[in-house]
Write a protein that holds these residues in place. Sequence first.
Motif, PDB file in Angstrom:
ATOM      1  N   ARG A   7      54.811  14.252 -25.157  1.00  0.00           N
ATOM      2  CA  ARG A   7      54.799  12.598 -25.259  1.00  0.00           C
ATOM      3  C   ARG A   7      52.980  12.576 -25.864  1.00  0.00           C
ATOM      4  NH1 ARG A   7      53.436   8.396 -20.905  1.00  0.00           N
ATOM      5  NH2 ARG A   7      54.519   7.085 -22.040  1.00  0.00           N
ATOM      6  N   VAL A   8      53.412  13.169 -27.614  1.00  0.00           N
ATOM      7  CA  VAL A   8      51.959  12.299 -28.463  1.00  0.00           C
ATOM      8  C   VAL A   8      53.271  11.756 -29.637  1.00  0.00           C
ATOM      9  CG1 VAL A   8      50.212  13.492 -29.433  1.00  0.00           C
ATOM     10  CG2 VAL A   8      51.994  15.443 -27.649  1.00  0.00           C
ATOM     11  N   PRO A   9      53.687  10.565 -29.337  1.00  0.00           N
ATOM     12  CA  PRO A   9      54.499  10.643 -30.669  1.00  0.00           C
ATOM     13  C   PRO A   9      53.732   9.069 -31.688  1.00  0.00           C
ATOM     14  CG  PRO A   9      55.258   9.330 -28.625  1.00  0.00           C
ATOM     15  CD  PRO A   9      54.782  10.082 -28.227  1.00  0.00           C
ATOM     16  N   ILE A  10      52.599   9.372 -30.866  1.00  0.00           N
ATOM     17  CA  ILE A  10      51.919   8.302 -32.010  1.00  0.00           C
ATOM     18  C   ILE A  10      50.867   9.157 -32.354  1.00  0.00           C
ATOM     19  CG2 ILE A  10      53.269   5.874 -30.738  1.00  0.00           C
ATOM     20  CD1 ILE A  10      50.276   5.921 -29.865  1.00  0.00           C
ATOM     21  N   THR A  11      50.124   9.800 -32.932  1.00  0.00           N
ATOM     22  CA  THR A  11      49.161  10.455 -32.840  1.00  0.00           C
ATOM     23  C   THR A  11      48.411  10.768 -34.509  1.00  0.00           C
ATOM     24  OG1 THR A  11      49.515  12.847 -32.179  1.00  0.00           O
ATOM     25  CG2 THR A  11      48.776  11.664 -30.502  1.00  0.00           C
ATOM     26  N   ALA A  12      47.921  10.880 -34.755  1.00  0.00           N
ATOM     27  CA  ALA A  12      47.265  10.963 -36.304  1.00  0.00           C
ATOM     28  C   ALA A  12      48.044  12.432 -36.202  1.00  0.00           C
ATOM     29  CB  ALA A  12      46.307  11.254 -36.477  1.00  0.00           C
ATOM     30  N   GLY A  13      47.496  13.450 -35.208  1.00  0.00           N
ATOM     31  CA  GLY A  13      48.110  15.367 -35.103  1.00  0.00           C
ATOM     32  C   GLY A  13      49.666  15.038 -35.652  1.00  0.00           C
ATOM     33  N   THR A  14      50.282  14.281 -35.420  1.00  0.00           N
ATOM     34  CA  THR A  14      51.594  14.196 -35.189  1.00  0.00           C
ATOM     35  C   THR A  14      52.362  14.198 -36.552  1.00  0.00           C
ATOM     36  OG1 THR A  14      52.163  13.694 -32.836  1.00  0.00           O
ATOM     37  CG2 THR A  14      54.051  13.449 -34.122  1.00  0.00           C
ATOM     38  N   LEU A  15      51.810  12.852 -37.366  1.00  0.00           N
ATOM     39  CA  LEU A  15      51.315  12.044 -38.056  1.00  0.00           C
ATOM     40  C   LEU A  15      50.867  13.568 -39.579  1.00  0.00           C
ATOM     41  CD1 LEU A  15      52.477   9.945 -40.074  1.00  0.00           C
ATOM     42  CD2 LEU A  15      50.600   9.311 -40.297  1.00  0.00           C
ATOM     43  N   LYS A  16      49.820  14.132 -39.487  1.00  0.00           N
ATOM     44  CA  LYS A  16      49.529  15.317 -39.900  1.00  0.00           C
ATOM     45  C   LYS A  16      50.417  16.389 -40.509  1.00  0.00           C
ATOM     46  CE  LYS A  16      46.277  15.267 -42.502  1.00  0.00           C
ATOM     47  NZ  LYS A  16      46.758  14.104 -44.067  1.00  0.00           N
ATOM     48  N   SER A  29      59.903  15.024 -30.274  1.00  0.00           N
ATOM     49  CA  SER A  29      58.940  14.852 -29.353  1.00  0.00           C
ATOM     50  C   SER A  29      59.778  13.622 -28.321  1.00  0.00           C
ATOM     51  CB  SER A  29      58.447  13.421 -30.157  1.00  0.00           C
ATOM     52  OG  SER A  29      57.326  13.626 -29.456  1.00  0.00           O
ATOM     53  N   LEU A  30      59.329  14.178 -27.075  1.00  0.00           N
ATOM     54  CA  LEU A  30      59.499  13.890 -25.964  1.00  0.00           C
ATOM     55  C   LEU A  30      58.720  12.688 -25.484  1.00  0.00           C
ATOM     56  CD1 LEU A  30      60.925  17.387 -24.567  1.00  0.00           C
ATOM     57  CD2 LEU A  30      61.967  16.087 -26.008  1.00  0.00           C
ATOM     58  N   PHE A  43      54.484   3.821 -38.522  1.00  0.00           N
ATOM     59  CA  PHE A  43      53.481   4.825 -39.655  1.00  0.00           C
ATOM     60  C   PHE A  43      53.841   6.242 -39.982  1.00  0.00           C
ATOM     61  CE2 PHE A  43      51.041   2.612 -35.983  1.00  0.00           C
ATOM     62  CZ  PHE A  43      50.484   2.184 -36.703  1.00  0.00           C
ATOM     63  N   PHE A  44      55.024   6.077 -38.889  1.00  0.00           N
ATOM     64  CA  PHE A  44      56.035   7.766 -39.692  1.00  0.00           C
ATOM     65  C   PHE A  44      57.075   7.041 -40.754  1.00  0.00           C
ATOM     66  CE2 PHE A  44      55.577   8.982 -34.508  1.00  0.00           C
ATOM     67  CZ  PHE A  44      54.456   9.673 -35.075  1.00  0.00           C
ATOM     68  N   GLU A  45      56.770   5.932 -40.704  1.00  0.00           N
ATOM     69  CA  GLU A  45      58.129   4.913 -41.795  1.00  0.00           C
ATOM     70  C   GLU A  45      57.186   4.894 -42.978  1.00  0.00           C
ATOM     71  OE1 GLU A  45      60.258   1.595 -40.334  1.00  0.00           O
ATOM     72  OE2 GLU A  45      60.607   3.129 -38.986  1.00  0.00           O
ATOM     73  N   GLU A  46      56.008   4.959 -43.053  1.00  0.00           N
ATOM     74  CA  GLU A  46      55.337   4.397 -44.278  1.00  0.00           C
ATOM     75  C   GLU A  46      54.387   5.647 -44.552  1.00  0.00           C
ATOM     76  OE1 GLU A  46      50.585   2.356 -44.587  1.00  0.00           O
ATOM     77  OE2 GLU A  46      52.026   1.407 -42.823  1.00  0.00           O
ATOM     78  N   ALA A  47      54.608   6.398 -43.903  1.00  0.00           N
ATOM     79  CA  ALA A  47      54.061   7.849 -44.091  1.00  0.00           C
ATOM     80  C   ALA A  47      55.118   8.609 -44.786  1.00  0.00           C
ATOM     81  CB  ALA A  47      53.474   8.402 -43.231  1.00  0.00           C
TER      82      ALA A  47
END
Length: 159
Positions: A7-16, A29-30, A43-47
Motif C-alpha cells: 500500500r504505497v503505490p503513489i509515493t515519491a519514495g516508490t518513484l525514487k 506493490s499490493l 507519474f510512473f509512466e512519465e518517469a
Amino acid sequence: KQWYQRRVPITAGTLKIAENLPKDGKIVSLDIDEGFVNIGRPFFEEAGVSDKIEVKIEKATTSLQGMVDEGGAGSFDLAFIDADKYNYPLYYEYCLKLVRAGGIIIFDNSMFSRKLPWNTHKEPFSCIHEVNERAKKEPGVSSVLLTIGDGALIIWKHS
C-alpha cells in the motif's frame, strides 16, 4: 534488486526507488483499491519506470501467499509494510519467507500514532507490539525500532 511493498503505490519514495533499480529490478506493490493505485500510474509512466512496478489488486495476504506458492521465497531484497496494522503479524510471517538472507524488512508506524504499542493490549496496538517483540527474539534476524514520528521497525534477516 527486488522490492515488495504493501500500500504505497503513489509515493515519491516508490518513484525514487524505481528510478534507481537496475534494469531488471522490480517493485511489487499490493493494494485493494484500484482507484488509489491509478493515481500513481501517470507519474510512473512519465518517469519511465512503469515496467519496473508490478501492482497486484487483491487482499495482501492473498497476494503474499501467491508469491510464496509461485516460488518467490527468498527472492526479495526489501519489504516495506505500511498497511492495516491488524495484519502486521501475518505480513511478518510472509516477509520472513519472501525476503532473502541479507535482506531488509521495514514496518512503518511501529509506534502507532506516537503511542508506544506495548502500553495497551487493544488492537491494533497488540498486533504492532507482537511484531516488535517477535523481531527482538526471532532467530536469524536483528532489529531496531526507530522512534522518529510514528516509528519504523527495521529488521535485517541475516539467515
